[in-house]
Design a protein around this motif. Structure first.
Motif, PDB file in Angstrom:
ATOM      1  N   THR A 289       0.773  -1.332   0.094  1.00  0.00           N
ATOM      2  CA  THR A 289       0.321  -0.351  -0.033  1.00  0.00           C
ATOM      3  C   THR A 289       0.636   1.135   0.066  1.00  0.00           C
ATOM      4  O   THR A 289       0.789   2.085  -0.847  1.00  0.00           O
ATOM      5  N   ALA A 305      -6.259   1.792  -3.554  1.00  0.00           N
ATOM      6  CA  ALA A 305      -8.108   1.281  -3.786  1.00  0.00           C
ATOM      7  C   ALA A 305      -7.943  -0.552  -3.399  1.00  0.00           C
ATOM      8  O   ALA A 305      -7.727  -0.923  -2.722  1.00  0.00           O
ATOM      9  N   GLN A 309      -8.265  -2.821  -0.870  1.00  0.00           N
ATOM     10  CA  GLN A 309      -9.232  -3.943  -0.710  1.00  0.00           C
ATOM     11  C   GLN A 309      -8.371  -5.319  -0.898  1.00  0.00           C
ATOM     12  O   GLN A 309      -9.481  -6.312  -0.269  1.00  0.00           O
ATOM     13  N   GLU A 312      -7.937  -5.775   2.969  1.00  0.00           N
ATOM     14  CA  GLU A 312      -8.833  -6.494   3.716  1.00  0.00           C
ATOM     15  C   GLU A 312      -9.287  -7.837   3.471  1.00  0.00           C
ATOM     16  O   GLU A 312     -10.194  -8.930   3.823  1.00  0.00           O
ATOM     17  N   THR A 313      -9.418  -7.947   2.512  1.00  0.00           N
ATOM     18  CA  THR A 313      -9.321  -9.074   1.642  1.00  0.00           C
ATOM     19  C   THR A 313      -8.358 -10.713   2.168  1.00  0.00           C
ATOM     20  O   THR A 313      -8.863 -11.779   3.083  1.00  0.00           O
TER      21      THR A 313
END
Length: 435
Positions: A289, A305, A309, A312-313
């Motif tokens: 990131t 983004a 994502q 988070e996955t």
């Protein structure tokens, strides 16, 4: 009086000796590899030829000859060899080592003190070597697998020459295998592919290679084994990786630079290397990131983004399934258009903010919340941009008297092409309206 820590020569043993011990080189000329350090024109070769050996730090991975070279240096310079490990040696033991070296020196013999894992000594312990190095009581040879510029005191570094030892190449390991076969009196029961696979398993570590060779040589087989048969009998040596050490920082640097260089294959390779070494995928998610923010930025606003994502996955799926999401994000950012425009602008803005101290904003953009503040000129002359032509007033928003800088300079790649055109458009309007 018995000499403490006297280890000039290995003690003879009636029992069987490991192959690695039997093949220990008897002279520096017998050492395989490290010719950039041991060659006639190398720094160490020149020192030996001139008879002016200084204290040394050997920095390199395990199994590349650090201890062997130190022992042979003592032999070739007629110094008494003493070996200690920073893991098992405390201050009382060090005092005994130094006292014994002083007695030796009084009797006309110098001491080469080899300190394995020297980076594990704390600052005070490292400082304890300095007076004995300076008065000639010891010639220090330290060995470390960690970057000495980070792990060793500046004072020790200034009094020693750092020699970087490298992983043994496949050719080096092949020469080692041939020596082993000569010592054992028989060839390894492997075909060509299996032999190459065996040497690759050693991962550049000579000691590991000899241990593997000794195992294979003991097998009772009727015909040479192929690579598949070898892999069922031997476990591949785990790659060298310390999540808090030098390898950690080297590999994350390689990963980051592969992404910056738009090479998804190299990025995935270093990503896999770190996972295989036991790296925490959450650390990798955070770094991926960061790469999107630092090296892509507004050239592709979606990149950040995508990384979030994927992160988070991973948190929802866990390992190993969630690692695929991180691999997808890594591939995306490797192929995304690159820009560090915002990163550079941010650093420049921070530097300017520091340099201008506490310069206040111009009064026309301050909020005149009270009549007193309005009397002081707060908000006077402020142009409401929505009421201006093109929704742009062109007013000055920097402190009065500060020359207008340009921190953000977008590149002509990706979405930043559009942002560059917007900047140019506003610059023309600003010039037209005379602000």
């Amino acid at each position: 009086m018995t000499d403490l820590f006297a280890t000039s020569e290995p003690e003879a043993s009636a029992g069987p000796r490991p192959l690695a011990d039997r093949l220990r080189p008897q002279s520096l000329a017998d050492v395989i590899g490290q010719q950039h350090v041991l060659g006639a024109e190398s720094p160490l070769g020149v020192m030996l030829a001139s008879g002016s050996l200084s204290s040394l730090i050997f920095w390199g991975p395990p199994g590349v000859g650090k201890t062997t070279i130190a022992r042979l240096l003592a032999h070739e310079t007629d110094l008494h060899f003493v070996q200690i490990s920073a893991i098992f040696t405390g201050v009382p033991e060090l005092r005994k080592v130094f006292e014994a070296a002083k007695m030796r020196r009084a009797n006309g013999q110098g001491t080469l003190l080899f300190v394995d894992e020297i980076h594990r000594f704390n600052k005070a312990q490292q400082d304890g070597f300095l007076p004995h190095m300076e008065d000639g009581t010891i010639l220090l040879v330290g060995a470390t697998t960690e970057n000495p510029s980070f792990e060793l005191n500046a004072a020790v570094m200034s009094r020693a020459s750092v020699m970087v030892l490298e992983r043994l190449s496949t050719d080096d390991l092949e020469r080692l295998a041939q020596r082993a076969e000569a010592e054992l009196g028989r060839d390894l029961p492997l075909d060509g592919d299996a032999r190459r696979a065996l040497l690759e398993m050693a991962d550049g570590d000579g000691r590991a290679a000899l241990n593997l060779i000794e195992q294979v040589a003991a097998w009772k087989v009727t015909s040479p084994l192929d690579a598949a048969q070898l892999s069922t009998r031997l476990m591949r040596r785990a790659a060298q990786y310390d999540k808090s050490g030098d390898a950690h920082y080297n590999l994350i640097s390689a990963l980051h630079k592969s992404v910056r260089g738009s090479d998804p294959d190299a990025a995935l390779y270093w990503f896999a290397r770190m996972l295989d070494g036991g790296e925490d995928p959450r650390f990798l998610a955070r770094r991926i990131t960061r790469m999107a923010v630092e090296d892509i930025g507004l050239a592709d606003p979606q990149a950040q983004a995508v990384c979030l994502q994927a992160w988070e996955t991973y948190e929802r799926l866990g390992s190993p399934e969630g690692e695929l999401a991180l691999a997808q994000a890594l591939t995306y950012i490797a192929l995304a258009p690159k820009s560090n425009g915002v990163y550079v602008a941010y650093k420049a803005a921070r530097a300017a903010a520091k340099a201008t101290g506490s310069a206040p904003p111009p009064k026309h953009i301050l909020n005149g919340a009270t009549s007193f503040m309005k009397d002081q000129g707060y908000g006077k002359g402020y142009a409401y941009d929505h009421d201006a032509e093109d929704g742009f007033s062109g007013q000055n928003y920097f402190p009065d008297g500060m020359e207008r800088p340009q921190f953000y300079q977008p590149v002509e790649r990706g979405f930043e092409r559009d942002l560059n055109r917007r900047l140019e458009y506003f610059a023309k309007l600003r010039a037209k309206r005379g602000s």
